[in-house]
Design a protein around this motif. Structure first.
Motif, mmCIF file in Angstrom:
data_model
loop_
_atom_site.group_PDB
_atom_site.id
_atom_site.type_symbol
_atom_site.label_atom_id
_atom_site.label_comp_id
_atom_site.label_asym_id
_atom_site.label_seq_id
_atom_site.Cartn_x
_atom_site.Cartn_y
_atom_site.Cartn_z
ATOM 1 N N ARG A 1 -13.597 -3.655 -4.121
ATOM 2 C CA ARG A 1 -13.688 -4.639 -3.042
ATOM 3 C C ARG A 1 -14.018 -6.052 -3.517
ATOM 4 O O ARG A 1 -13.866 -7.008 -2.752
ATOM 5 N N ARG B 1 -4.081 3.974 -4.327
ATOM 6 C CA ARG B 1 -4.469 3.543 -2.982
ATOM 7 C C ARG B 1 -5.971 3.714 -2.754
ATOM 8 O O ARG B 1 -6.626 2.864 -2.143
ATOM 9 N N TRP C 1 -2.047 -5.529 -0.421
ATOM 10 C CA TRP C 1 -3.276 -5.918 -1.126
ATOM 11 C C TRP C 1 -2.983 -7.134 -1.983
ATOM 12 O O TRP C 1 -1.942 -7.213 -2.628
ATOM 13 N N ARG D 1 -9.123 0.526 -2.472
ATOM 14 C CA ARG D 1 -10.157 0.445 -1.449
ATOM 15 C C ARG D 1 -11.558 0.426 -2.056
ATOM 16 O O ARG D 1 -12.537 0.166 -1.337
ATOM 17 N N SER E 1 -7.232 -6.709 1.500
ATOM 18 C CA SER E 1 -6.100 -6.221 2.285
ATOM 19 C C SER E 1 -5.673 -7.240 3.333
ATOM 20 O O SER E 1 -6.476 -8.058 3.799
ATOM 21 N N ASP F 1 0.818 -1.214 0.000
ATOM 22 C CA ASP F 1 0.000 0.000 0.000
ATOM 23 C C ASP F 1 0.854 1.266 0.000
ATOM 24 O O ASP F 1 0.594 2.196 -0.767
#
Length: 332
Positions: A116, A109, A130, A113, A121, A101
């Protein structure tokens, strides 16, 4: 009873269809069953509530993708519908399999997120990494170890040319019969102050502070006191919240005859979230329920529908069938 059996049969047909076809959209189900898209969405919502189906985070248009447990890898077929930056990040992660990350650009970054369905993570040596969906955490840790083992550590190397020059100076000093003091002086002049060092090039990483995570909506309830400037109908909605001990955590929209927001309901010490939709209407039809059901699906939340209207016969049947997926309460 016949209607109930028919709906159950349709639900089993949906499961069989997705088993064969893979992750599907409501429009695919609608076409297969030859029913209205709203009805197909309602049946999908019921299967989702029973945990027989799963829902993707990515959207194709405004619709999520429905799939069975074990079909997660097949969501990769829909990655082209991701926004551009998220699509680039997906391709990067799929190629590298793991990403650290702190080594990534801020935009990457953020995108990690967001995807998904594909990026997961995990912590390794107190560092955030990740992994791609097809790489489990054990294999990801092994990949990190291999990567670290192959990295060249900075080492100190004296360049041979320096030694050569030094020896030449000493040899010349001897040949010229220079005194010892002069020889020392020449040697000192020829000796580099510090050995020349070749170090591994280091990346420049712009460090941006992590944005503080938003506080849970459970911890920041908004007081549901009657406010000035609210219409008579919206004031009734707020009074309903107060009288039923409901916590309004986010007001999405508020008009003269309409209201939408997210509320928390306390249940055995825990909080359940609902999207509350309120409309001033003389009557509530099954089509109204289906419309609001879709809104709830977009937010991944069950629906509390408030109105001052009477429910039609079909609406009552659907409310009974859908259970806690959509709840209707009449405002007095």
């Amino acid at each position: 009873m016949e209607r109930g059996n028919s709906i159950l049969d349709q639900r089993e047909k949906i499961i069989s269809f997705i088993k064969i076809r893979g992750p599907s959209l409501p429009i695919h189900i609608s076409q297969h069953l030859k029913v209205d898209t709203l009805l197909a969405s309602a049946m999908l919502a019921e299967l989702l509530s029973d945990k027989r189906l799963k829902l993707s985070n990515l959207r194709v248009g405004n619709s999520p993708v429905y799939y069975l447990v074990g079909q997660e890898f097949q969501l990769e077929n829909f990655y082209q519908y991701l926004p551009d930056k998220e699509k680039e990040t997906f391709e990067l992660l799929r190629s590298k399999q793991i990403l650290k990350d702190s080594d990534q650009l801020p935009a990457v970054r953020v995108a990690l997120r967001s995807i998904r369905d594909f990026a997961f993570s995990f912590q390794y040596n107190d560092q955030l990494y990740w992994r791609f969906i097809k790489v489990n955490e054990e294999n990801a840790s092994e990949l990190i170890q291999k990567t670290q083992a192959t990295q060249v550590k900075p080492v100190q190397i004296e360049i041979p040319v320096v030694k050569k020059i030094l020896l030449e100076h000493i040899q010349k000093a001897k040949e010229l019969s220079i005194s010892k003091n002069v020889q020392n002086e020449i040697v000192q002049d020829a000796t580099p102050a510090e050995p020349i060092v070749i170090k591994e090039k280091q990346k420049l990483v712009s460090l941006i502070p992590e944005r503080k995570a938003q506080e849970s909506i459970f911890k920041t309830p908004v007081k549901t006191k009657k406010e000035k400037g609210k219409s008579e109908f919206v004031s009734k909605v707020y009074e309903f919240f107060e009288s039923n001990n409901l916590k309004l955590v986010k007001e999405i929209s508020s008009k003269k005859k309409e209201f939408m927001g997210i509320i928390n309901v306390e249940n055995n010490g825990k909080f359940d979230s609902y999207i509350c939709i309120a409309k001033e209407k003389k009557s509530v039809s099954d089509k109204d329920l289906m419309k609001h059901l879709q809104t709830g699906q977009k937010e991944n939340l069950p629906v509390l529908f408030l109105s001052n209207g009477e429910t039609s016969k079909k609406a009552v049947e659907w409310l009974d069938y859908l259970g806690n997926i959509i709840i209707y309460r009449k405002l007095e």
